[in-house]
Scaffold this motif. Structure first.
Motif, short mmCIF file in Angstrom:
data_model
loop_
_atom_site.label_atom_id
_atom_site.label_comp_id
_atom_site.label_asym_id
_atom_site.label_seq_id
_atom_site.Cartn_x
_atom_site.Cartn_y
_atom_site.Cartn_z
N THR A 187 1.38 -1.22 0.06
CA THR A 187 0.20 -0.42 -0.54
C THR A 187 1.14 0.84 -0.18
OG1 THR A 187 -1.57 -1.44 1.32
CG2 THR A 187 -1.91 1.24 1.53
N LEU A 188 1.68 1.17 0.58
CA LEU A 188 2.56 2.25 0.79
C LEU A 188 3.65 2.90 -0.40
CD1 LEU A 188 4.57 4.04 1.78
CD2 LEU A 188 6.39 2.59 3.03
N LEU A 189 4.21 1.86 -1.46
CA LEU A 189 4.48 1.74 -2.46
C LEU A 189 3.27 2.02 -3.82
CD1 LEU A 189 6.37 -1.63 -3.09
CD2 LEU A 189 7.38 0.32 -2.61
N ALA A 190 1.96 1.40 -3.33
CA ALA A 190 1.21 1.35 -4.44
C ALA A 190 0.60 3.45 -3.73
CB ALA A 190 0.03 1.33 -4.61
N VAL A 204 -7.59 19.23 0.12
CA VAL A 204 -9.22 19.39 -1.04
C VAL A 204 -9.80 17.50 -1.09
CG1 VAL A 204 -10.47 19.93 -2.42
CG2 VAL A 204 -8.99 21.70 -1.67
N ALA A 205 -8.58 17.28 -2.28
CA ALA A 205 -8.74 15.08 -2.81
C ALA A 205 -8.57 14.47 -1.47
CB ALA A 205 -7.82 15.46 -3.50
N GLY A 206 -7.81 14.91 -0.23
CA GLY A 206 -7.60 14.42 0.84
C GLY A 206 -8.38 12.56 1.26
N PRO A 207 -9.90 12.98 1.08
CA PRO A 207 -10.61 12.00 1.76
C PRO A 207 -10.84 10.96 0.73
CG PRO A 207 -11.90 14.52 2.25
CD PRO A 207 -10.82 14.85 1.36
N GLY A 208 -10.39 11.49 -0.68
CA GLY A 208 -11.13 10.29 -1.74
C GLY A 208 -9.43 9.52 -1.71
N ILE A 209 -8.54 10.33 -1.60
CA ILE A 209 -6.98 9.69 -1.72
C ILE A 209 -7.05 8.14 -1.29
CG2 ILE A 209 -4.78 9.95 -1.79
CD1 ILE A 209 -5.01 12.59 -3.00
N LEU A 210 -7.65 8.50 0.71
CA LEU A 210 -7.48 8.01 1.78
C LEU A 210 -8.43 6.60 1.90
CD1 LEU A 210 -7.06 10.60 5.00
CD2 LEU A 210 -5.37 8.65 3.83
N ALA A 211 -9.09 7.20 0.69
CA ALA A 211 -10.24 5.90 -0.02
C ALA A 211 -9.89 5.13 -0.58
CB ALA A 211 -11.99 6.17 -0.35
N GLY A 212 -9.66 5.82 -1.49
CA GLY A 212 -8.19 4.32 -2.17
C GLY A 212 -7.20 3.60 -1.88
N VAL A 213 -6.30 4.80 -0.48
CA VAL A 213 -5.53 4.17 0.01
C VAL A 213 -6.01 3.11 0.60
CG1 VAL A 213 -3.62 3.83 1.47
CG2 VAL A 213 -4.12 5.77 0.15
N THR A 214 -7.11 3.43 1.13
CA THR A 214 -8.21 1.63 2.30
C THR A 214 -8.19 0.46 1.26
OG1 THR A 214 -8.79 3.85 3.23
CG2 THR A 214 -10.17 1.51 4.05
N LEU A 215 -9.25 0.64 -0.02
CA LEU A 215 -9.02 -0.52 -0.47
C LEU A 215 -7.48 -1.07 -1.00
CD1 LEU A 215 -12.08 2.05 -3.13
CD2 LEU A 215 -11.94 -0.38 -0.88
N ALA A 216 -7.12 -0.04 -1.39
CA ALA A 216 -5.71 -0.98 -1.81
C ALA A 216 -5.29 -1.72 -1.06
CB ALA A 216 -5.08 0.45 -2.54
N PHE A 217 -5.67 -1.33 0.37
CA PHE A 217 -4.61 -2.39 1.45
C PHE A 217 -5.71 -3.44 1.63
CE2 PHE A 217 -5.15 -3.65 6.16
CZ PHE A 217 -3.89 -3.98 6.67
N ALA A 218 -6.59 -3.17 1.76
CA ALA A 218 -8.32 -4.05 1.37
C ALA A 218 -7.59 -5.13 0.46
CB ALA A 218 -9.40 -3.80 1.45
N ARG A 219 -7.49 -4.57 -0.98
CA ARG A 219 -7.68 -5.59 -1.51
C ARG A 219 -5.94 -5.97 -1.59
NH1 ARG A 219 -6.97 -9.61 -4.14
NH2 ARG A 219 -7.03 -8.68 -7.08
N ALA A 220 -5.04 -5.68 -1.63
CA ALA A 220 -3.92 -6.93 -0.90
C ALA A 220 -3.76 -7.52 -0.09
CB ALA A 220 -2.64 -5.13 -0.57
N ILE A 221 -4.54 -7.35 1.21
CA ILE A 221 -3.88 -7.92 2.11
C ILE A 221 -5.73 -9.63 2.27
CG2 ILE A 221 -6.26 -7.16 3.32
CD1 ILE A 221 -4.29 -7.61 6.17
N GLY A 222 -6.32 -9.39 0.61
CA GLY A 222 -6.90 -10.48 0.27
C GLY A 222 -6.86 -11.26 -1.18
N GLU A 223 -5.08 -10.86 -1.99
CA GLU A 223 -4.33 -10.98 -2.43
C GLU A 223 -4.51 -12.35 -2.68
OE1 GLU A 223 -2.94 -12.64 -6.04
OE2 GLU A 223 -4.31 -11.09 -5.93
N PHE A 224 -4.98 -13.25 -2.93
CA PHE A 224 -4.36 -14.94 -3.09
C PHE A 224 -3.55 -15.48 -4.52
CE2 PHE A 224 -6.71 -19.07 -4.78
CZ PHE A 224 -5.26 -20.19 -3.46
N GLY A 225 -4.81 -15.17 -5.76
CA GLY A 225 -3.89 -16.13 -7.15
C GLY A 225 -2.51 -15.31 -8.04
N ALA A 226 -2.42 -13.94 -7.55
CA ALA A 226 -0.90 -13.36 -8.32
C ALA A 226 0.22 -13.90 -7.44
CB ALA A 226 -1.07 -12.24 -8.68
#
Length: 270
Positions: free
Chosen positions: A73-76, A194-216
């Motif tokens: 998530t940090l790299l992303a 100004v864009a902060g809330p949207g950015i943090l939402a994307g970062v949170t989604l990325a973390f959730a996706r990363a921690i659930g990643e299986f196939g790759a």
């Protein structure tokens, strides 16, 4: 005014309550989402769950997942935000091509993503063999886990941050630049807050996706095992009941990420 009627959908008394109809239809999917989660947490008594998550294998997989997902998530974020800003502030044929490349990992089947990564970073490839020679293998290693997670999760940061940047009124940026502020200062003091809330939402989604990643992750790394990989191994070797503890722990972490996402959306920095 006397005798007037509201024009808002769903408020007319002359026809069906379309909001209720919409909820009834959408409720079918809602049940599909909710029932398996409820069944999962009813499958194991709380005491048994708490006792079994102390297993060293469970602890190891949870530690690996949390560490790798945090780094991914940090790299992303570090590399995705500049790309998102560029995409939001340019409108050329190249922009369309770049956006298509960014979105591609979102639509690729996870196993195909793993094959793509193995082709570039696996043994026998130029980058893979170079990394092995340097003592830093990109397969069957934590680096491989992070690489796979970043590949599949970083588009969430880019796409969501792009939308957040596009929602910022550019006249605010022009006003800052007209006052002699540089582009970096303007981005740091105007655009990012100004864009902060949207950015943090994307970062949170990325973390959730990363921690659930299986196939790759399974194809590129496999070891050290993350929670999704451990769930699969436990299911194959010992059956469904032995996969429950890690599955429940992963579900709790994902739910925590959703709580963070909701909090960010409900409490913007503006």
């Amino acid at each position: 005014m006397m005798g007037s009627h509201s024009n808002r959908p769903g408020t007319s008394t002359l026809g069906p309550d379309w909001l209720s109809v919409a909820l009834a239809l959408g409720g079918v999917l809602l049940l599909l989402y909710a029932l398996p989660m409820v069944a999962l947490f009813l499958s194991v008594p709380p005491g048994d769950f708490l006792a079994r998550i102390d297993d060293p294998i469970v602890v190891s997989s949870a530690t690996t997942s949390l560490l790798s997902a945090s780094i991914s998530t940090l790299l992303a974020t570090v590399f995705g935000l500049p790309l998102a800003y560029w995409l939001a502030r340019t409108d050329t044929p190249l922009t369309t091509v770049v956006l298509a490349i960014v979105v591609l990992p979102l639509v690729l089947p996870p196993t195909v993503g793993g094959i793509v990564l193995l082709t570039v970073f696996g043994p026998g490839s130029l980058l893979g063999d170079t990394a092995i020679a340097a003592g830093f293998p990109l397969t069957r290693s934590l680096a491989g886990v992070i690489l796979a997670q970043t590949f599949v999760a970083s588009p969430f940061v880019v796409v969501t941050a792009k939308a957040a940047f596009e929602s910022v009124d550019e006249t605010l940026e022009y006003a800052s630049r007209s006052l002699g502020k540089g582009r970096w200062t303007t981005a740091r003091r105007v655009t990012l807050p100004v864009a902060g809330p949207g950015i943090l939402a994307g970062v949170t989604l990325a973390f959730a996706r990363a921690i659930g990643e299986f196939g790759a992750t399974m194809m590129l790394a496999y070891y050290p095992r993350t929670m999704p990989v451990q769930i699969w191994v436990a299911f194959l070797e010992l059956g469904l009941e032995n996969a429950y503890p890690v599955a429940m722990l992963l579900a709790l972490i994902a739910a925590g990420a959703l709580v963070v996402l909701h909090t960010v959306a409900a409490n913007p920095w503006t």
